[in-house]
Design a protein around this motif. Structure first.
Motif: not given
Ligand code: ADP
Length: 768
Positions: A528, A492, A501, A526
């Motif tokens: 996320t 993270r 994220v 990313d």
């Protein structure tokens, strides 16, 4: 031998007398008088004629020897501890005048071209002040004095007893310096060549030079020879060392330099300084190697040489130097031939042409220019120039290579910068040297020069469980410190703005062609959204199963009940009520599945919309009735603010779906009942429907996601309110397809208001 003891050895008197400097005339006279003949001079005679003089002389001699010995030891000690040429010369010269007893003594160095002798140090006992300025201050051309050229060839001591008469003398010149008697001794270097001279001078009247004067002069010169040789050698070593340092500096400079002009400028400055030249320039070969183009110069003389083109065909000396492959000295403007104009324009007397070659390939040429002299280049100077030239060539090659590489690197960098993934590159120590745009955005920062131990702190990296990530366990650390390749690790990132994220990255070591580790690269993206989607999917599945299971349970129960009622022979009406609720649950499931199918169609863009004009008043009215039928705890109230039809082009089935959705939400999220008020109006070509309930409201957090698929308010999740979170998403999409808008107007503890607007069409098009 005589038996007398007073004069132990008469024959030694002659030797002693000669040695002690009894004037040759006196000796000759004594000899003529028979005083020195052992045979003819007995002890008495000797005592009578010579003993007193000789003994006195012998005594003086002894003192002098002792004195000389002391001085020599002193000198030897002094010079053995010094390697400074001047200091050594001074010590020797000062001692020499004391030991030999001359009025002056000096040491002259022979110039490299052997044309001149140049004073190194001199001393004048009678006139210490003038000594440095006149007699010793100027170089003397060897040709001007036969004595000098003689000594250059025969280093042994030569005695000019009287400068007025001696054949090696130049009386006029010596008279000018008041020099009357000279012993000149040559000092030879390790190569046997005379490198210096040491004259002992008596001024005023002629001095009677005794043999021991010569002996001492010779001894002192020998001492000077050794001392100066050492000092000279040292000076040479020093020079070599300085030059080695310079070459090192140039190497460092040119290896560090990225700009060719700069690098060449520094190289030519070093060359000019080291060769004691007045000016210099570097020209680079053109592509074909047929012309030289000015690239750098130490200073601008008249017109700048940078950019000037010299075709080799018109510059034979350049061509010669290049063919030679080593420095070529053009000693005079006359000798410059075709390059004479060049010499004249720069006002040169001489110029050293230094070809620059790299692996046998012509790279360019450097010029070291002299305005007023022609330099003497010794072999070590040539070696130095060659080494410096090599470095220049290397520099040129290197910068050209760098240019080519950096053009490629720039392309590569642009590619990396714009990559759709984050890239972080470290050097071999793991210090971050590159963070591309994506990675910078992902982390909300792009700090460079960060060492592995600092990765987690500088970039705020956490494990997935939210605990700090030990920096040395990060994939990038593993790659650069242990050479490991790590794929698809996740962690993270907590950005400075507080947002978090989830990153997924792979780290790989970067190794050079020879296998050495150059650094490491991390490719990071990313994930996320993906992780969120996955979480949503999980949640969705559990919600859907739950939503489908609830009606199924009812269906199962009611079916069992109906069966039992039939078996027990109960009335059809009682059986029918069970079947009614089964049918209701089936409709609920149908609606659910319909919504799911629609959301799928929405995703694929295949949700059909069949438009036809309708009066919205009618449609909304019917929707109100439908929803009122579903509840007895709520009052569904419609206020239409116009008497005229509100005609809208719409897909009847889809708009019903939207209204049912909004109204069922209003009922569902008002558990305590209340009024559900609908206000319908038309203005400025737009139909507006506001639906107000008195329910639980929508919490602020996440409100912006209200119309997204599968979004459910925080207050309704995992609660008794069933739902899939697709009603509003579907509704808005349908409304948008009708060129309308569906928005949340207000929400709070007093309830929620949604507002739906649709474009109206002209009255005439209303269908029956
Ligand atoms: P759901 O199946 O959860 O009702 P919707 O897409 O219809 O899905 O609505 C999304 C969310 O919006 C709901 O979960 C709820 O949190 C909120 N919501 C919608 N309408 C209302 C309302 N009238 N009052 C309070 N919350 C509402």
């Amino acid at each position: 031998m005589d038996s007398t003891d007073q004069l132990p050895d008469l024959l030694s008197i002659r030797q002693t007398a000669a040695l002690l400097g009894v004037h040759p005339e006196t000796l000759r006279r004594w000899d003529a008088q028979g005083k020195l003949s052992a045979r003819r001079v007995g002890p008495r005679g000797a005592r009578r004629y010579a003993k007193r003089d000789v003994l006195r002389l012998a005594q003086r001699q002894e003192d002098r020897v002792r004195d000389a010995q002391r001085v020599v030891v002193e000198v030897a000690r002094a010079i053995s501890s010094s390697l400074d040429l001047h200091a050594v010369a001074r010590t020797v010269v000062d001692a020499a005048v004391r030991v030999v007893g001359s009025d002056r003594c000096a040491i002259y160095l022979v110039s490299a071209d052997r044309q001149m002798v140049e004073p190194l140090w001199g001393t004048d006992v009678k006139d210490p002040a003038s000594a440095q300025s006149l007699f010793f201050a100027n170089p003397i051309p060897v040709d001007a004095l036969p004595l000098l050229s003689h000594t250059l060839r025969h280093p042994e001591p030569v005695v000019v007893d009287d400068t007025e008469t001696h054949p090696l003398s130049n009386p006029e010149l010596f008279r000018f310096f008041d020099t009357r008697t000279v012993i000149n001794v040559g000092l030879r270097g390790t190569d046997g060549e005379v490198f210096a001279m040491m004259p002992f001078v008596w001024t005023g009247k002629p001095h009677t030079v005794r043999e021991d004067d010569v002996f001492f002069a010779h001894s002192l010169a020998a001492l000077a020879e050794v001392a100066l040789s050492n000092a000279r050698l040292f000076a040479q070593i020093e020079q070599e060392r300085t030059r080695a340092t310079i070459i090192n500096d140039v190497v460092r400079d040119v290896n560090g330099g990225r700009d060719l002009g700069d690098t060449l400028g520094r190289a030519i400055s070093s060359l000019v300084t080291q060769l004691d030249a007045d000016d210099g320039s570097i020209f680079l070969a053109d592509e074909q190697g047929t012309a030289m183009i000015g690239a750098a110069e130490t200073r601008v003389i008249g017109q700048s040489r940078v950019g000037v083109v010299l075709p080799l065909a018109a510059a034979p000396n350049i061509a010669r130097a290049l063919a030679l492959g080593e420095p070529l000295l053009v000693p005079t403007a006359e000798a410059a031939g075709d390059e004479r104009a060049w010499f004249d324009s720069l006002q040169l007397q001489s110029s050293l042409y230094v070809p620059l070659l790299s692996q046998g390939r012509l790279v360019g040429i450097a010029f070291a220019n002299y305005f007023k002299r022609t330099p003497q280049l010794l072999s070590n100077d040539k070696r130095f120039v060659a080494a410096l030239a090599d470095q220049c060539s290397l520099a040129i090659e290197r910068v050209r290579l760098l240019d080519a590489v950096s053009a490629r690197a720039a392309e590569l960098e642009a590619v990396i910068a714009q990559m759709g993934e984050g890239v972080i590159i470290t050097d071999r120590e793991g210090r971050i040297v590159l963070v591309n745009d994506y990675a910078a955005q992902l982390h909300g920062t792009a700090v460079l020069e960060v060492a592995p131990e600092q990765y987690s702190a500088e970039y705020n990296l956490l494990r997935l469980d939210g605990t700090p990530y030990p920096p040395l366990e990060l994939p990038l650390s593993g790659a650069v410190l242990k050479g490991e390749s790590i794929r698809n690790a996740e962690w993270r990132i907590r950005r400075a703005d507080g947002s978090e994220v989830i990153a997924s990255g792979s780290a790989t070591p970067i190794t050079g062609a020879d296998g050495t580790r150059l650094g490491a690269v991390l490719v990071v993206r990313d994930v996320t959204a993906r992780r969120k989607l996955e979480a949503e999917k999980d949640q969705f599945l559990s919600v859907v199963s739950h939503e489908l299971k609830t009606p199924l349970t009812t269906i199962k129960g009611q079916t069992e009940l109906a069966k039992r009622r039939i078996t027990r022979g109960l009335s059809p009406a009682e059986v029918l009520s069970s079947l009614d609720s089964v049918a209701k649950q089936v409709r609920r499931m149908e609606a659910l599945i319909g919504d799911l199918l629609d959301i799928r169609r929405l995703e694929t863009g295949s949700l059909p919309i069949d438009l036809a004009p309708h009066d919205l008043r009618v449609i909304v009215g019917e929707a109100c009735e439908r929803s009122q039928a579903m509840t007895d705890r709520h009052a569904v109230e419609l206020r239409v603010q116009t008497d005229r039809p509100i005609v809208v082009n719409l897909d009847r089935h889809r708009i019903d779906q939207v209204l049912d959705n909004i109204l069922s939400n209003a009922i569902k999220y008002s558990p305590d009942g209340g009024t559900i008020l609908l206000e319908l109006s038309a203005r400025d070509g737009e139909a507006l429907l506001r639906v107000h309930d008195q329910g639980i409201g929508i919490p602020e957090q996440g409100r912006e996601h209200l119309f997204e698929r599968f979004y459910r308010g925080a207050n309704v999740r995992a609660s008794e309110y069933g739902g899939l979170g697709i009603g509003l998403a579907l509704s808005r999409e349908i409304v948008v397809r009708h060129a309308g808008r569906l928005e949340l107007e207000t929400t709070g503890p007093e309830g929620t208001t949604f507002r739906l607007s649709l474009p109206v069409v002209s009255q005439s098009a209303v269908s029956a």
